[in-house]
Enzyme design. Structure first.
Site, PDB file in Angstrom:
ATOM      1  N   LYS A  78      42.289  35.593  31.300  1.00  0.00           N
ATOM      2  CA  LYS A  78      43.689  34.787  31.544  1.00  0.00           C
ATOM      3  C   LYS A  78      44.629  35.196  30.626  1.00  0.00           C
ATOM      4  O   LYS A  78      44.349  35.504  29.389  1.00  0.00           O
ATOM      5  CB  LYS A  78      43.158  33.354  31.760  1.00  0.00           C
ATOM      6  CG  LYS A  78      44.169  32.689  32.588  1.00  0.00           C
ATOM      7  CD  LYS A  78      43.653  32.961  34.185  1.00  0.00           C
ATOM      8  CE  LYS A  78      44.597  32.530  34.853  1.00  0.00           C
ATOM      9  NZ  LYS A  78      43.951  32.586  36.566  1.00  0.00           N
ATOM     10  N   ASP A 121      49.547  34.509  38.843  1.00  0.00           N
ATOM     11  CA  ASP A 121      49.077  33.065  38.652  1.00  0.00           C
ATOM     12  C   ASP A 121      50.590  32.420  38.847  1.00  0.00           C
ATOM     13  O   ASP A 121      51.341  32.863  39.387  1.00  0.00           O
ATOM     14  CB  ASP A 121      48.271  32.736  37.446  1.00  0.00           C
ATOM     15  CG  ASP A 121      47.731  31.445  37.507  1.00  0.00           C
ATOM     16  OD1 ASP A 121      46.634  31.277  37.889  1.00  0.00           O
ATOM     17  OD2 ASP A 121      48.397  30.289  37.000  1.00  0.00           O
TER      18      ASP A 121
END
Length: 447
Positions: free
Chosen positions: A129, A169
């Site tokens: 991430k 995201d």
């Protein structure tokens, strides 16, 4: 639980002590570790080889400065991150988040969750991430382009189609992916389309990716309800958020015969008793790039509650699709009191631990994000496969995504039953994901 060496409580405390000041990471660790004791007892080698301790330590953590110039000619400084958590199953895979709340702890929590989510898909992808504490809201296209170019000027050194493959995201949509890919291509002098996912179908993306997380959450909810001899037909639903996940969850819910009456953004709640017009939401958010309150210009009969709480609206099924810890224990109690029968997480860890405990206590079917929202990363992995083969066909179908979500649901159910927790999708998802990663780590030795 007694906290002695090799117990999950002892391991948890060791990790917390080593990573102070990261509450979201601690929360994600606790939620997973408290479910894993039975699998460690059943497979002692996991303890002996310290798989859990190794799994909870990221393989790499990258932090870097992102300088850029705004439209007034002023120099701005942000901080960028990329956490590669686990590559036992494949290259690091996970989104980039641009939001003021981004910290290293946020990235670690998201990457840790991604480890189990990606494993559940059954596809060859590891977990990662990244992002920055940059807020795209209120920025011009040129400012966002300059920021993305500066961000990629550092990030490009650490990514690649067989190393680390970021996606979008919160705050990173098709516009940002385009700017990021353009800078990567410019710096490397390579058209390496597999280095990012979430791309436009015009230049290496898949048609289903944009909708995949929202659609996948609805598919998972359908399976949960079917397991209890129920369905989404004629159910009243609320969906928090108004980004990609929320929009396409609403679209698929309506196609499934449900009625979505509310969605939200950080400023308040949109309520339409006649059912949310998803096309109008898409127009407001993606074309006009306005806040969700602008929906009232298309449907003046709807209502908007400034600073409202979406969980106060009575519903049969709730889909938290905005951000972490948005649904707290008092919200869970309100949903329960209003007759909610199922909650399905479209976001990552949007429900607090106390909220989840209440859902279990009151027999509300609960789909954890690492299982329910895995459709997005599954579609990303399929995009990677197409990029790797240089195929000209990018039309992965909705049916393919549906099949993946059915398999995830089945795996969670079977694993929960194996460990005497029938219907507990948290236990099923955690153990099923853990075992797949742990077995790969054992096979590779101590690395």
């Amino acid at each position: 639980m007694t906290s002695t060496p090799q117990t999950t409580a002892y391991i948890y405390q060791q990790i917390v002590d080593r990573n102070p000041g990261e509450p979201e990471f601690h929360q994600a660790l606790h939620e997973v570790l408290e479910t894993l004791a039975p699998v460690l007892d059943k497979h002692p080698r996991y303890r002996e080889e310290k798989i859990l301790e190794r799994l909870c330590e990221p393989e790499r953590q990258i932090i870097f400065r992102v300088p850029w110039v705004d439209d007034q000619g002023q120099i701005q400084i942000n901080r960028g991150y990329r956490v590669g958590f686990n590559s036992a199953l494949g290259p690091y895979k996970g989104g980039l988040r641009f939001h003021p709340s981004v910290t290293l702890g946020t990235m670690k929590f998201l990457a840790f969750e991604q480890t189990f989510k990606n494993a559940l898909t059954g596809l060859p992808i590891g977990s990662g991430k990244g992002g920055a504490d940059f807020d795209p809201k209120g920025k011009s296209d040129n400012e966002i382009m300059r920021f993305c170019q500066s961000f990629m000027t550092e990030l490009y050194r650490h990514i690649g189609e067989i190393t680390d493959v970021p996606a979008g995201d919160i705050g990173v949509g098709s516009r940002e992916i385009g700017y990021l890919f353009g800078q990567y291509k410019r710096i490397t002098n390579r058209y390496e389309s597999g280095v990012l996912t979430g791309k436009s179908p015009n230049w290496g993306g898949t048609l289903i990716r944009k909708k995949a997380t929202g659609y996948g959450a609805v598919f998972f909810a359908e399976e949960m309800l079917a397991a209890n001899n129920n369905s989404l037909t004629d159910k009243t639903c609320v969906v928090s958020g108004s980004g990609n996940v929320a929009i396409y969850a609403m679209e698929k819910l309506q196609a499934s015969g449900a009625k979505v009456i509310a969605c939200s953004d950080s400023n308040g709640v949109l309520f339409d008793k006649n059912g949310i017009d998803v096309d109008a939401v898409i127009q407001v958010k993606e074309v006009e790039r306005q806040r969700i309150k602008a929906y009232l210009e298309h449907h003046p009969e709807a209502e908007y509650f400034e600073n409202g709480n979406i969980w106060d609206i009575a519903c049969d099924v709730a889909f938290p699709c905005a951000t972490q810890n948005e649904l707290k224990d008092k919200d869970a109690q309100t949903l329960i009191d209003n007759g909610c029968i199922a909650v399905c997480e479209g976001a990552n860890m949007p429900c607090t631990e106390k909220a989840v405990a209440l859902f279990h206590q009151h027999k509300v079917a609960f789909g954890p994000g690492k299982a329910a929202n895995a459709g997005g990363v599954a579609a990303s992995a399929l995009e990677m496969q197409h990029n790797a083969t240089h195929s000209s066909s990018y039309d992965y179908s909705e049916e393919h995504l549906h099949e993946i979500m059915i398999n995830i649901h089945r795996n969670c159910c079977q694993t929960a039953e194996e460990f005497d927790q029938p219907g507990n999708y948290v236990v099923g998802a955690n153990i099923a994901g853990f075992r797949r990663v742990a077995d790969a780590m054992l096979a590779f030795g101590v690395i």
